[in-house]
Design an enzyme around this catalytic site. Structure first.
Site, PDB file in Angstrom:
ATOM      1  N   ARG A  87       1.226   2.485  11.081  1.00 48.56           N
ATOM      2  CA  ARG A  87       1.915   1.932   9.920  1.00 48.56           C
ATOM      3  C   ARG A  87       3.436   1.954  10.138  1.00 48.56           C
ATOM      4  O   ARG A  87       4.153   1.031   9.784  1.00 48.56           O
ATOM      5  CB  ARG A  87       1.537   2.698   8.650  1.00 48.56           C
ATOM      6  CG  ARG A  87       1.794   1.859   7.426  1.00 48.56           C
ATOM      7  CD  ARG A  87       1.488   2.543   6.101  1.00 48.56           C
ATOM      8  NE  ARG A  87       0.203   3.211   6.052  1.00 48.56           N
ATOM      9  CZ  ARG A  87       0.059   4.522   5.942  1.00 48.56           C
ATOM     10  NH1 ARG A  87       1.106   5.307   5.899  1.00 48.56           N
ATOM     11  NH2 ARG A  87      -1.132   5.049   5.891  1.00 48.56           N
ATOM     12  N   ASN A 114       0.352   4.658   1.193  1.00 45.84           N
ATOM     13  CA  ASN A 114       0.459   6.113   1.252  1.00 45.84           C
ATOM     14  C   ASN A 114      -0.780   6.658   1.932  1.00 45.84           C
ATOM     15  O   ASN A 114      -1.861   6.147   1.712  1.00 45.84           O
ATOM     16  CB  ASN A 114       0.443   6.692  -0.171  1.00 45.84           C
ATOM     17  CG  ASN A 114       1.826   6.932  -0.722  1.00 45.84           C
ATOM     18  OD1 ASN A 114       2.649   7.564  -0.086  1.00 45.84           O
ATOM     19  ND2 ASN A 114       2.056   6.426  -1.905  1.00 45.84           N
ATOM     20  N   SER A 153      -2.917   3.593  -2.572  1.00 44.51           N
ATOM     21  CA  SER A 153      -3.795   3.006  -1.568  1.00 44.51           C
ATOM     22  C   SER A 153      -3.291   3.358  -0.188  1.00 44.51           C
ATOM     23  O   SER A 153      -2.107   3.619   0.005  1.00 44.51           O
ATOM     24  CB  SER A 153      -3.804   1.487  -1.708  1.00 44.51           C
ATOM     25  OG  SER A 153      -2.511   1.011  -1.364  1.00 44.51           O
ATOM     26  N   LYS A 154      -4.222   3.322   0.758  1.00 43.85           N
ATOM     27  CA  LYS A 154      -3.834   3.812   2.074  1.00 43.85           C
ATOM     28  C   LYS A 154      -2.913   2.838   2.800  1.00 43.85           C
ATOM     29  O   LYS A 154      -2.340   3.190   3.803  1.00 43.85           O
ATOM     30  CB  LYS A 154      -5.048   4.188   2.911  1.00 43.85           C
ATOM     31  CG  LYS A 154      -6.006   3.120   3.245  1.00 43.85           C
ATOM     32  CD  LYS A 154      -7.063   3.730   4.171  1.00 43.85           C
ATOM     33  CE  LYS A 154      -8.297   2.867   4.213  1.00 43.85           C
ATOM     34  NZ  LYS A 154      -9.522   3.580   4.294  1.00 43.85           N
ATOM     35  N   ARG A 155      -2.732   1.655   2.249  1.00 45.51           N
ATOM     36  CA  ARG A 155      -1.757   0.752   2.866  1.00 45.51           C
ATOM     37  C   ARG A 155      -0.340   1.262   2.619  1.00 45.51           C
ATOM     38  O   ARG A 155       0.552   1.020   3.406  1.00 45.51           O
ATOM     39  CB  ARG A 155      -1.901  -0.661   2.297  1.00 45.51           C
ATOM     40  CG  ARG A 155      -3.218  -1.272   2.665  1.00 45.51           C
ATOM     41  CD  ARG A 155      -3.264  -2.732   2.340  1.00 45.51           C
ATOM     42  NE  ARG A 155      -3.586  -3.465   3.543  1.00 45.51           N
ATOM     43  CZ  ARG A 155      -2.953  -4.542   3.961  1.00 45.51           C
ATOM     44  NH1 ARG A 155      -1.957  -5.035   3.281  1.00 45.51           N
ATOM     45  NH2 ARG A 155      -3.321  -5.142   5.064  1.00 45.51           N
TER      46      ARG A 155
END
Ligand code: GLU
Length: 500
Positions: A488, A271, A267-269
């Site tokens: 991030r 990766n 998931s983009k959270r």
């Protein structure tokens, strides 16, 4: 356990497809599934079809479709039929095939395999609430409209009453639906009483995924459906549809889902998942293909480095493992570094001039730097923020702490919300400076932040500097993926900061 199905050379060449929905950034999962479809098609002299599943009108966008095509082209996963290429099954965009689905639904209505349903949203919501409250083991439609007289239902629909069309799943005691998953080498069986009478045609005349997917796979003569395991639960519904039409289903292969290091779904959270992230941060397409080719697939022995042609030559389903492989960015970096070292200097120069230092990109940066530098040689340090990935926040973290009255938790929360909401904003998603600015001002207002404060935080997050050129130009020049990576990174730096 069945013997996995192996196509044999000399049999009819396979026709495979990927069927992405254009609802966001081009996802590495699409590339991963695309790679296996492509390799399989090439190995057996078959065709690789690209179909755009854009029946979700609210979420599908033309820019997302264009991005998917661009990403697949960049990777070299060339499709034999599909948008921009054409082919005998044109059009390949589902929104242009509505009449086909509607005609097929008529067939199912006529044969009694489908029925019109007049239950509105309210009733369905109420039904679901009751089912959940009573903890019923079977959720879904209760079949109220199954008993309607078809002629009467047709008359109501003709008179303009809103309705959907549902599949009449055969629910007699003991009925089951089964299909072989050829990758797993097993037969998956499910009791029909657990299968919902799914909607095939929505009240606005658009097909659902299930209907359009099955009709197109059949009409496009797809022989092997190779897709992610998240679709396994849909397959019995598809098999029922093939039966209702009297068609032979294709063979099914469900590949394992890509995972983060903690084994959760990629998931983009955790990766970056956009193919453009990898392109724009300077990975070479062949490196990314090789890396994805090692995910769940083994060339045999400990051979990990191979070209796509080698993968095609040696490809064998028996060496594909269905367990969800971990997408390990460190491994990708190791591959990438090795590939860079393997190039001679001329070739490396060619690669860099075509990507990182591409004239179009340099022009954008120059336009931005021209009014602000005193010597030509200042150019590189001035625009250095637009290159490279992560940023070191150690020298500037004290400035973040100084953002008045905002504790760490609030700073983290606002960065997370900002990153999320920017994705949902149709304008800001384009990452053009003006759109970013108007989105960001609106965002500040909605969250009760002073623009000055939020912009200072973003500037540090995106550039690692406290004084930088105008923020939204900077963000646009860095690009969406680099900004996302750094926001991030800032969140992680804030989380790691002790004594605060
Ligand atoms: N439209 C589906 C997707 O977004 C296609 C799934 C399939 O391959 O059947 O992935």
């Amino acid at each position: 356990m069945n013997e996995p199905h192996r196509p044999v050379l000399g049999q009819l060449p396979p026709r495979v497809r990927i069927a992405p929905s254009p609802t966001g950034d081009p996802h590495v999962g699409t590339a991963y599934i695309g790679l296996f479809n492509y390799v399989f098609a090439r190995k057996y002299g078959g065709q690789f079809v690209l179909r755009i599943e854009d029946t979700d009108q609210e979420r599908s966008t033309a820019s997302s479709e264009a991005a998917i095509l661009e990403a697949l082209r960049w990777l070299g996963l060339r499709w034999d039929e599909g948008p921009d290429v054409g082919g005998p099954h044109h059009p390949y965009r589902q929104s242009e095939r509505l009449a086909i689905y509607q005609a097929h639904v008529q067939r199912l209505l006529a044969s009694g395999h489908a029925y019109r349903c007049f239950c509105g949203r309210e009733r369905l919501e109420e039904l679901r609430k009751v089912q959940l409250a009573e903890k019923q083991d079977v959720l879904g439609y209760d079949g109220r409209c199954r008993a309607l007289d078809p002629a009467e239902a047709a008359a109501r629909a003709a008179a303009g009453e809103a309705c959907t069309v549902r599949l009449r799943v055969p629910k007699e005691e003991g009925r089951v639906t089964a299909f072989d998953d050829d990758l797993r080498g097993e037969t998956i069986t499910i009791e029909n009483r657990l299968i919902d009478d799914q909607v095939l045609l929505k009240s606005d005349g658009f097909p659902t995924y299930h209907l359009a997917n099955v009709v197109d796979d059949h009409l496009m003569e797809i022989t092997h459906v190779i897709r992610g395991e998240e679709w396994i639960t849909s397959t019995p519904k598809h098999v029922l549809l093939y039966q209702a039409f009297g068609w032979t289903p294709p063979r099914f292969y469900h590949l394992g889902l890509l995972r983060n290091a903690d084994r959760s779904k990629l998931s983009k959270r955790k990766n970056p998942v956009s193919i453009f992230h990898y392109r724009d941060l300077g990975y070479m397409p062949e490196t990314l293909l090789n890396f994805m080719g090692t995910l769940g697939y083994s060339m045999g022995g400990d051979v990990e480095r191979f070209t796509i042609d080698e993968m095609i030559t040696h490809f064998d389903w028996a060496r594909v493992s269905p367990g969800g492989p971990v997408f390990d960015p460190d491994k990708l970096d190791a591959f990438s570094g090795a590939d860079i070292r393997a190039l001679d200097v001329e070739a490396l120069l060619g690669r860099i001039s075509a990507t990182v230092l591409a004239p179009e990109r340099l022009k954008g940066l120059l336009a931005h730097a021209q009014g602000r530098i005193a010597r030509l040689d200042d150019f590189i340090p001035y625009v250095s923020f637009a290159f490279g990935g992560a940023v070191d926040y150690a020298p500037v973290i004290s400035h973040v702490k100084a953002i008045k009255g905002r504790g760490r938790a609030q700073l983290i929360a606002i960065l997370e919300e900002y990153a999320q909401e920017i994705e949902r904003d149709r304008e800001a998603r384009s990452f053009e400076a003006l759109a970013l600015e108007s989105f960001s001002r609106g965002f500040c207002q909605a969250k009760g932040w002073k623009p000055k404060e939020l912009f200072a935080l973003l500037r540090i997050a995106v550039t690692g500097r406290t004084a930088a050129p105008p923020l939204f130009d900077t963000m646009a020049l860095c690009g969406k993926d680099r900004c996302r990576l750094r926001i991030r990174g800032m969140i992680a730096a804030l989380q790691a900061e002790a004594d605060w």
